[in-house]
Motif scaffolding. Structure first.
Motif, PDB file in Angstrom:
ATOM      1  N   TRP A   1       0.862  -1.184   0.000  1.00 18.39           N
ATOM      2  CA  TRP A   1       0.000   0.000   0.000  1.00 18.39           C
ATOM      3  C   TRP A   1       0.898   1.233   0.000  1.00 18.39           C
ATOM      4  O   TRP A   1       2.036   1.195   0.460  1.00 18.39           O
ATOM      5  N   GLY A   2       0.401   2.330  -0.555  1.00 18.75           N
ATOM      6  CA  GLY A   2       1.213   3.532  -0.668  1.00 18.75           C
ATOM      7  C   GLY A   2       0.433   4.786  -0.332  1.00 18.75           C
ATOM      8  O   GLY A   2      -0.730   4.735   0.075  1.00 18.75           O
ATOM      9  N   ASN A   3       1.088   5.921  -0.528  1.00 20.82           N
ATOM     10  CA  ASN A   3       0.495   7.228  -0.258  1.00 20.82           C
ATOM     11  C   ASN A   3      -0.022   7.811  -1.566  1.00 20.82           C
ATOM     12  O   ASN A   3       0.751   8.299  -2.390  1.00 20.82           O
ATOM     13  N   VAL A   4      -1.340   7.773  -1.739  1.00 20.04           N
ATOM     14  CA  VAL A   4      -1.953   8.248  -2.978  1.00 20.04           C
ATOM     15  C   VAL A   4      -1.664   9.722  -3.209  1.00 20.04           C
ATOM     16  O   VAL A   4      -1.501  10.164  -4.359  1.00 20.04           O
ATOM     17  N   GLU A   5      -1.567  10.502  -2.137  1.00 20.70           N
ATOM     18  CA  GLU A   5      -1.346  11.941  -2.255  1.00 20.70           C
ATOM     19  C   GLU A   5       0.002  12.264  -2.903  1.00 20.70           C
ATOM     20  O   GLU A   5       0.186  13.357  -3.434  1.00 20.70           O
TER      21      GLU A   5
ATOM     22  N   ASP B   1      -5.873   1.734  -5.531  1.00 16.29           N
ATOM     23  CA  ASP B   1      -5.860   3.179  -5.277  1.00 16.29           C
ATOM     24  C   ASP B   1      -4.606   3.822  -5.865  1.00 16.29           C
ATOM     25  O   ASP B   1      -4.673   4.905  -6.467  1.00 16.29           O
ATOM     26  N   MET B   2      -3.465   3.171  -5.676  1.00 13.05           N
ATOM     27  CA  MET B   2      -2.212   3.717  -6.214  1.00 13.05           C
ATOM     28  C   MET B   2      -2.214   3.691  -7.737  1.00 13.05           C
ATOM     29  O   MET B   2      -1.806   4.667  -8.389  1.00 13.05           O
ATOM     30  N   ILE B   3      -2.657   2.595  -8.312  1.00 10.03           N
ATOM     31  CA  ILE B   3      -2.669   2.463  -9.766  1.00 10.03           C
ATOM     32  C   ILE B   3      -3.636   3.469 -10.390  1.00 10.03           C
ATOM     33  O   ILE B   3      -3.337   4.109 -11.412  1.00 10.03           O
ATOM     34  N   ASN B   4      -4.806   3.640  -9.789  1.00 10.15           N
ATOM     35  CA  ASN B   4      -5.787   4.598 -10.310  1.00 10.15           C
ATOM     36  C   ASN B   4      -5.269   6.034 -10.233  1.00 10.15           C
ATOM     37  O   ASN B   4      -5.615   6.865 -11.082  1.00 10.15           O
ATOM     38  N   ALA B   5      -4.451   6.330  -9.224  1.00  9.10           N
ATOM     39  CA  ALA B   5      -3.866   7.667  -9.113  1.00  9.10           C
ATOM     40  C   ALA B   5      -2.763   7.879 -10.149  1.00  9.10           C
ATOM     41  O   ALA B   5      -2.538   9.005 -10.613  1.00  9.10           O
TER      42      ALA B   5
END
Length: 322
Positions: free
Chosen positions: A150-154, A182-186
């Motif tokens: 998991w990562g920081n989307v911001e 979430d990361m991939i979509n960002a």
């Protein structure tokens, strides 16, 4: 401000006796496994790609043998031959990006590493570490492969030039697949070099299939560290960016003037003059090896009304109102 601190220091020094200074050392120890390709010693001039592997939470501690239970170090232990150097550090509790960066930098200085081909991957906690370390030091890596992390989307924008291949199990209940989604979509709207593989029937062990697939390593070796490439822009294009902008970063506020000098776009901020080198019609850089970028943004009327500065943080520099 500097002179004020200097005078204050001198004033204090007149009233006190300077203490004796001693020479001390602070040493950070970080255990890691090192794998060298069989041909490493055949050509002492050749530099090799480097793969960094970050383990999951179950391998934390001080027993380095634990790191061999998954991923590339496990495969190397079983005799698999890799076409790159592999280092697999061990975290005592969690991954510290600053310590990892220092360890990698030290390793590069002491070994024959091709710094254009440094790759980063990890599973679960190590997948999280992969996202975080790449976001903190995108200038170091040519590509990353986070697995069920998991990562920081911001801060996804920091990876806009980073080739990414992400893996996750569709039935993962430890780290839900949405964490990777979430990361991939960002990233997808800003990064054309993103791949996402979901194993529909896999739980929290997607690394078995990911690291067992030779296509991952072949993909790594095709990637090289991103550098900006300069292009030529006509004077007509450059003229639309000329003007005064309101620069603000933290408590620092000033005016920035964008002008054209000798056919180049120039930004003057305070006493600093910077040449902006075009890499596309609206995006400019200052050094091909730095992540810093200036992107001019137009409003609905087609007029430039701000600059997005990609630096350690994403800064908006609006055009001054006339």
């Amino acid at each position: 401000m500097k002179n004020i601190f200097y005078l204050l220091f001198c004033a204090l020094g007149m009233q006190t006796v300077m203490a004796q200074q001693t020479n001390e050392k602070f040493i950070i120890e970080e255990q890691y496994l090192k794998y060298l390709p069989e041909q490493y010693e055949d050509d002492l001039e050749k530099k090799w790609p480097l793969l960094i592997f970050l383990h999951g939470s179950g391998e934390r501690g001080t027993d380095i043998e634990k790191v061999k239970v998954h991923g590339p170090p496990m495969l190397a232990e079983k005799g698999k031959q890799f076409p790159f150097i592999i280092i697999s550090p061990q975290a005592k509790t969690g991954w510290d990006e600053d310590v990892l960066y220092q360890m990698i930098t030290d390793f590069i200085a002491k070994n024959r590493v091709d710094t254009d081909r440094i790759y980063l991957t990890g599973l679960s906690l190590g997948g999280h570490g992969t996202w975080n370390l790449a976001q903190k030091h995108p200038e170091m890596f040519a590509a990353i492969a986070p697995i069920c992390g998991w990562g920081n989307v911001e801060e996804a924008w920091k990876l806009r030039h980073m080739p990414v291949w992400c893996f996750h199990g569709g039935l993962d209940t430890v780290v839900p697949v949405s964490a990777s989604e979430d990361m991939i979509n960002a990233l997808k709207p800003i990064n054309p070099n993103v791949k996402f593989t979901i194993y529909p029937e896999t739980y929290h062990d997607s690394w078995i299939q990911a690291y067992g697939d030779s296509k991952l390593y072949e993909w790594f070796l095709r990637q090289k560290k991103y550098t900006h490439k300069a292009i030529d822009l006509p004077l007509k294009t450059l003229k639309q960016y000329v003007g005064e902008y309101d620069f603000e970063m933290g408590n620092y506020k000033t005016k920035s003037m964008v002008t054209i000098e000798n056919g180049n776009l120039i930004m003057k901020t305070g006493q600093r003059t910077t040449t902006l080198i075009p890499s596309s019609e609206d995006t400019f850089f200052i050094d091909k090896n730095q992540q810093t970028e200036f992107k001019f943004i137009k409003n609905e009327a087609g007029n430039v009304d701000k600059i997005l500065l990609y630096y350690d943080e994403l800064v908006t520099i609006p055009k001054s109102k006339e």
